[in-house]
Design a protein around this motif. Sequence first.
Motif, PDB file in Angstrom:
ATOM      1  N   ASN A   1      53.873  84.803  87.609  1.00  0.00           N
ATOM      2  CA  ASN A   1      54.046  84.771  86.156  1.00  0.00           C
ATOM      3  C   ASN A   1      53.408  83.497  85.631  1.00  0.00           C
ATOM      4  OD1 ASN A   1      55.442  87.161  85.983  1.00  0.00           O
ATOM      5  ND2 ASN A   1      57.460  86.206  86.087  1.00  0.00           N
ATOM      6  N   GLY A   2      53.236  83.423  84.324  1.00  0.00           N
ATOM      7  CA  GLY A   2      52.725  82.208  83.727  1.00  0.00           C
ATOM      8  C   GLY A   2      51.241  82.021  83.921  1.00  0.00           C
ATOM      9  N   THR A   3      50.828  80.762  84.020  1.00  0.00           N
ATOM     10  CA  THR A   3      49.414  80.392  84.081  1.00  0.00           C
ATOM     11  C   THR A   3      49.004  80.133  85.523  1.00  0.00           C
ATOM     12  OG1 THR A   3      49.550  79.378  81.895  1.00  0.00           O
ATOM     13  CG2 THR A   3      47.689  78.731  83.292  1.00  0.00           C
ATOM     14  N   GLU A   4      47.943  80.762  85.952  1.00  0.00           N
ATOM     15  CA  GLU A   4      47.407  80.555  87.291  1.00  0.00           C
ATOM     16  C   GLU A   4      45.936  80.936  87.298  1.00  0.00           C
ATOM     17  OE1 GLU A   4      47.396  79.485  90.146  1.00  0.00           O
ATOM     18  OE2 GLU A   4      49.394  78.676  90.529  1.00  0.00           O
ATOM     19  N   TRP A   5      45.341  80.873  88.482  1.00  0.00           N
ATOM     20  CA  TRP A   5      43.920  81.150  88.602  1.00  0.00           C
ATOM     21  C   TRP A   5      43.693  82.469  89.311  1.00  0.00           C
ATOM     22  CZ3 TRP A   5      40.445  81.612  92.728  1.00  0.00           C
ATOM     23  CH2 TRP A   5      41.037  81.519  93.988  1.00  0.00           C
ATOM     24  N   LEU A   6      42.533  83.071  89.080  1.00  0.00           N
ATOM     25  CA  LEU A   6      42.143  84.343  89.677  1.00  0.00           C
ATOM     26  C   LEU A   6      40.699  84.252  90.158  1.00  0.00           C
ATOM     27  CD1 LEU A   6      43.482  86.724  86.909  1.00  0.00           C
ATOM     28  CD2 LEU A   6      44.319  86.712  89.281  1.00  0.00           C
ATOM     29  N   ALA A   7      40.412  84.876  91.291  1.00  0.00           N
ATOM     30  CA  ALA A   7      39.044  84.956  91.802  1.00  0.00           C
ATOM     31  C   ALA A   7      38.485  86.353  91.552  1.00  0.00           C
ATOM     32  CB  ALA A   7      39.019  84.652  93.296  1.00  0.00           C
ATOM     33  N   PHE A   8      37.166  86.431  91.410  1.00  0.00           N
ATOM     34  CA  PHE A   8      36.506  87.728  91.282  1.00  0.00           C
ATOM     35  C   PHE A   8      36.256  88.374  92.640  1.00  0.00           C
ATOM     36  CE2 PHE A   8      35.683  86.156  87.066  1.00  0.00           C
ATOM     37  CZ  PHE A   8      35.607  87.295  86.282  1.00  0.00           C
ATOM     38  N   GLU A   9      36.202  87.564  93.697  1.00  0.00           N
ATOM     39  CA  GLU A   9      35.938  88.091  95.035  1.00  0.00           C
ATOM     40  C   GLU A   9      37.162  87.860  95.911  1.00  0.00           C
ATOM     41  OE1 GLU A   9      33.201  89.676  95.046  1.00  0.00           O
ATOM     42  OE2 GLU A   9      32.481  88.761  93.176  1.00  0.00           O
TER      43      GLU A   9
ATOM     44  N   THR B   1      39.473  95.719  85.460  1.00  0.00           N
ATOM     45  CA  THR B   1      38.741  94.878  86.403  1.00  0.00           C
ATOM     46  C   THR B   1      39.716  94.247  87.399  1.00  0.00           C
ATOM     47  OG1 THR B   1      37.055  94.369  84.750  1.00  0.00           O
ATOM     48  CG2 THR B   1      37.231  92.868  86.633  1.00  0.00           C
ATOM     49  N   GLN B   2      39.379  94.291  88.667  1.00  0.00           N
ATOM     50  CA  GLN B   2      40.265  93.743  89.686  1.00  0.00           C
ATOM     51  C   GLN B   2      39.995  92.261  89.903  1.00  0.00           C
ATOM     52  OE1 GLN B   2      40.768  95.869  93.366  1.00  0.00           O
ATOM     53  NE2 GLN B   2      40.992  97.856  92.356  1.00  0.00           N
ATOM     54  N   PHE B   3      41.103  91.528  90.092  1.00  0.00           N
ATOM     55  CA  PHE B   3      41.073  90.111  90.404  1.00  0.00           C
ATOM     56  C   PHE B   3      41.918  89.846  91.646  1.00  0.00           C
ATOM     57  CE2 PHE B   3      40.377  90.036  85.764  1.00  0.00           C
ATOM     58  CZ  PHE B   3      39.261  89.221  85.692  1.00  0.00           C
ATOM     59  N   TYR B   4      41.724  88.652  92.201  1.00  0.00           N
ATOM     60  CA  TYR B   4      42.398  88.317  93.460  1.00  0.00           C
ATOM     61  C   TYR B   4      42.968  86.910  93.405  1.00  0.00           C
ATOM     62  CZ  TYR B   4      39.507  92.309  94.583  1.00  0.00           C
ATOM     63  OH  TYR B   4      38.912  93.541  94.549  1.00  0.00           O
TER      64      TYR B   4
ATOM     65  N   ARG C   1      51.548  89.102  80.950  1.00  0.00           N
ATOM     66  CA  ARG C   1      51.066  89.866  79.800  1.00  0.00           C
ATOM     67  C   ARG C   1      49.753  90.576  80.079  1.00  0.00           C
ATOM     68  NH1 ARG C   1      48.933  86.159  75.183  1.00  0.00           N
ATOM     69  NH2 ARG C   1      47.186  86.106  76.689  1.00  0.00           N
ATOM     70  N   ASP C   2      48.863  89.920  80.799  1.00  0.00           N
ATOM     71  CA  ASP C   2      47.472  90.374  80.868  1.00  0.00           C
ATOM     72  C   ASP C   2      47.071  91.061  82.162  1.00  0.00           C
ATOM     73  OD1 ASP C   2      47.139  89.344  78.350  1.00  0.00           O
ATOM     74  OD2 ASP C   2      46.291  87.433  79.042  1.00  0.00           O
ATOM     75  N   LEU C   3      47.973  91.115  83.156  1.00  0.00           N
ATOM     76  CA  LEU C   3      47.616  91.696  84.446  1.00  0.00           C
ATOM     77  C   LEU C   3      48.612  92.765  84.883  1.00  0.00           C
ATOM     78  CD1 LEU C   3      46.655  88.506  86.509  1.00  0.00           C
ATOM     79  CD2 LEU C   3      45.094  90.088  85.346  1.00  0.00           C
ATOM     80  N   ILE C   4      48.119  93.695  85.668  1.00  0.00           N
ATOM     81  CA  ILE C   4      48.958  94.691  86.345  1.00  0.00           C
ATOM     82  C   ILE C   4      48.886  94.412  87.834  1.00  0.00           C
ATOM     83  CG2 ILE C   4      49.284  97.138  86.843  1.00  0.00           C
ATOM     84  CD1 ILE C   4      47.753  97.713  84.205  1.00  0.00           C
ATOM     85  N   PRO C   5      50.031  94.110  88.494  1.00  0.00           N
ATOM     86  CA  PRO C   5      49.984  93.903  89.944  1.00  0.00           C
ATOM     87  C   PRO C   5      49.652  95.216  90.651  1.00  0.00           C
ATOM     88  CG  PRO C   5      52.041  93.081  88.992  1.00  0.00           C
ATOM     89  CD  PRO C   5      51.390  93.936  87.949  1.00  0.00           C
ATOM     90  N   LEU C   6      48.671  95.189  91.504  1.00  0.00           N
ATOM     91  CA  LEU C   6      48.289  96.376  92.263  1.00  0.00           C
ATOM     92  C   LEU C   6      48.870  96.363  93.667  1.00  0.00           C
ATOM     93  CD1 LEU C   6      44.528  96.837  91.270  1.00  0.00           C
ATOM     94  CD2 LEU C   6      46.568  97.865  90.230  1.00  0.00           C
ATOM     95  N   ARG C   7      48.744  95.257  94.367  1.00  0.00           N
ATOM     96  CA  ARG C   7      49.283  95.169  95.726  1.00  0.00           C
ATOM     97  C   ARG C   7      49.335  93.722  96.162  1.00  0.00           C
ATOM     98  NH1 ARG C   7      44.324  97.381  95.826  1.00  0.00           N
ATOM     99  NH2 ARG C   7      42.634  96.199  96.836  1.00  0.00           N
ATOM    100  N   ILE C   8      50.219  93.478  97.120  1.00  0.00           N
ATOM    101  CA  ILE C   8      50.322  92.166  97.757  1.00  0.00           C
ATOM    102  C   ILE C   8      50.312  92.410  99.252  1.00  0.00           C
ATOM    103  CG2 ILE C   8      51.770  90.148  98.123  1.00  0.00           C
ATOM    104  CD1 ILE C   8      52.815  90.514  95.263  1.00  0.00           C
ATOM    105  N   THR C   9      49.318  91.887  99.926  1.00  0.00           N
ATOM    106  CA  THR C   9      49.166  92.139 101.349  1.00  0.00           C
ATOM    107  C   THR C   9      49.152  90.832 102.119  1.00  0.00           C
ATOM    108  OG1 THR C   9      46.753  92.176 101.091  1.00  0.00           O
ATOM    109  CG2 THR C   9      47.902  94.296 101.020  1.00  0.00           C
ATOM    110  N   GLN C  10      49.734  90.871 103.306  1.00  0.00           N
ATOM    111  CA  GLN C  10      49.749  89.679 104.153  1.00  0.00           C
ATOM    112  C   GLN C  10      48.432  89.594 104.903  1.00  0.00           C
ATOM    113  OE1 GLN C  10      53.328  88.978 106.487  1.00  0.00           O
ATOM    114  NE2 GLN C  10      52.085  88.187 108.168  1.00  0.00           N
ATOM    115  N   VAL C  11      47.842  88.404 104.913  1.00  0.00           N
ATOM    116  CA  VAL C  11      46.576  88.222 105.602  1.00  0.00           C
ATOM    117  C   VAL C  11      46.829  87.853 107.059  1.00  0.00           C
ATOM    118  CG1 VAL C  11      45.475  87.497 103.469  1.00  0.00           C
ATOM    119  CG2 VAL C  11      46.385  85.769 105.039  1.00  0.00           C
TER     120      VAL C  11
END
Length: 559
Positions: free
Chosen positions: A78-86, A65-68, A240-250
């Motif tokens: 790394n560590g603890t942070e937040w993720l959005a579904f959209e 499942t993708q997160f943002y 541990r729980d995520l795979i980085p897919l991409r980082i893009t500049q907005v």
Amino acid sequence: MRPPSLLPLFGFLGLSCALSTAPDNESVKNANHIFNVIQDSMRQWGSSLHHNGVSFFLAGVPAGTQFYHGTSKASPVNGTEWLAFEPEHAMVFARPRRGPPPHLPLDDPDTERHGGGHGELRKREHHEKDEKHHGPPGGRPPKGSDENEAGYLHTYAAAKDLRLLYLDGMSAAKSSKGTLDSQDAVLFNDLLDDHPNPGGQESERAKLACEMAQNEWEGRIDGVLRMEAGFEVILCDFERDLIPLRITQVKQSSEEHHGPRGNSKNGDWDGPRKEGGDKHHDGYGARKENDGGKRHGPGGPGGPGAPRHGGPGNGPDTSRWMRAITARYNGIGGNRVSLNFNDFVTAFSHDVELFEDNSTLPRLVNLSNEERASIRAEVTDLVMTHHPAELCENWQAITDMIVTRYSKELSYFVSGNIDSIERLQSEIERVLSPFIDYSERDDVAEIERCATQFLPSASFESGGIAARAVYSVAHRICSSLVEAGKWQDLESAVRVIRDLVGYLDWATWKECRGCAVNEICVVPIWPMGTIQDYDSPQCKDAANPYDQDGESYWGGMHL
């Protein structure tokens, strides 16, 4: 008993877990509220109207499942942070850090901490030495400095099936209305009370939640799932729980030229969202050309010292964001989240007073320490003995069938468009006719046939709270229709149905009808929206969904 709150009175998870014997209808305390908990969970619309959640679910998110995540940083988290579904939710906070939040003076002793000093949860490291986080597949983060004049949208994928604790309602809203009760009063046992602004202590909430997950719950929970203007996950271990897919500049927003703003939600846990009580303040709380240079106070728009209007303004970010989250009014979609509806914890099932002083909003802060401890212990038992993916009835789908069958009919019966008792009796008989044996009329049998229409034939063996609450509500609907049909005067019959509508308090009765393709139905979603938006949601131009006219629904957030 809770009075009617939402309604203008006129106007999944698999197959069977196991009706041999229908439960006692009268024995289900708060059945209507439990029904709505099931109906509204993981839905932006119902959770925005029934925003004070008092329930806890096990939630599963499948691997892949993708997160943002939006931030000023180009390096993976790394560590603890937040993720959005959209992605649009995260993009609001993909912006540069520029000094302390506007609500803090430059000489405030907490400025360093608010500005991302030692209080920052994100453990940013040099990833060149870390093979796992050497960079997103297929490319590197943008060259040069880790920060620039724009921001970055991070895209991650779940590296495994995630186990989360879902807090229902609008539990990520930093308001004084009770949206934080399930966390602060129950899970964290009032540990944040000593802080002058406990509503803003998001970093501390994340830390406490992840400590509970690791220690008290023995690592069986990976994070917490909550909702505000969109659904988000507080994930305890990104690496541990995520795979980085991409980082893009907005794209750099023209708003960035209007002057300094506070830290973005994603860049720092201790930015405006946390300490200022409004994570959206950074995106929309800066001064505008037409506001006389006034800054919004702590808590964002509508907070202390802020204009008493219904939102942080409009513009491309707001429009893009609101279009995305309102698309999730009826569900998160795509089987991205599954809830265990057979085994969950809700304060509504406890013998406690949640609606003191004739309140229409449930509160947990009024409970005794022993009552809160009992709920907390039940949550721990849920986490330790159950699993999100346990096979059970899809009780939300069953509530959907009940709401779909009766919502419009009940609205019609109390609309004032029926001008005689004979007409109303005819309409009620039309609805009940599938359950009538005209050769042998029997009210009890007819009510039972009606009440069990959508209930699986073996669903009550376990005596689960969902089964009992759903049956109780269905029984109330059917018995009220039978009762109303026996009255000989229109006013009395309509009164019975009106009482039923108030009892049910379904969020569907506030849905807008006939919005144009460029409009969205606007309801207060923290920190945006007015009292009028709550009382009577309207279709509004998606480019300007919050016109700021009227008194803020959220009011001053004196936490």
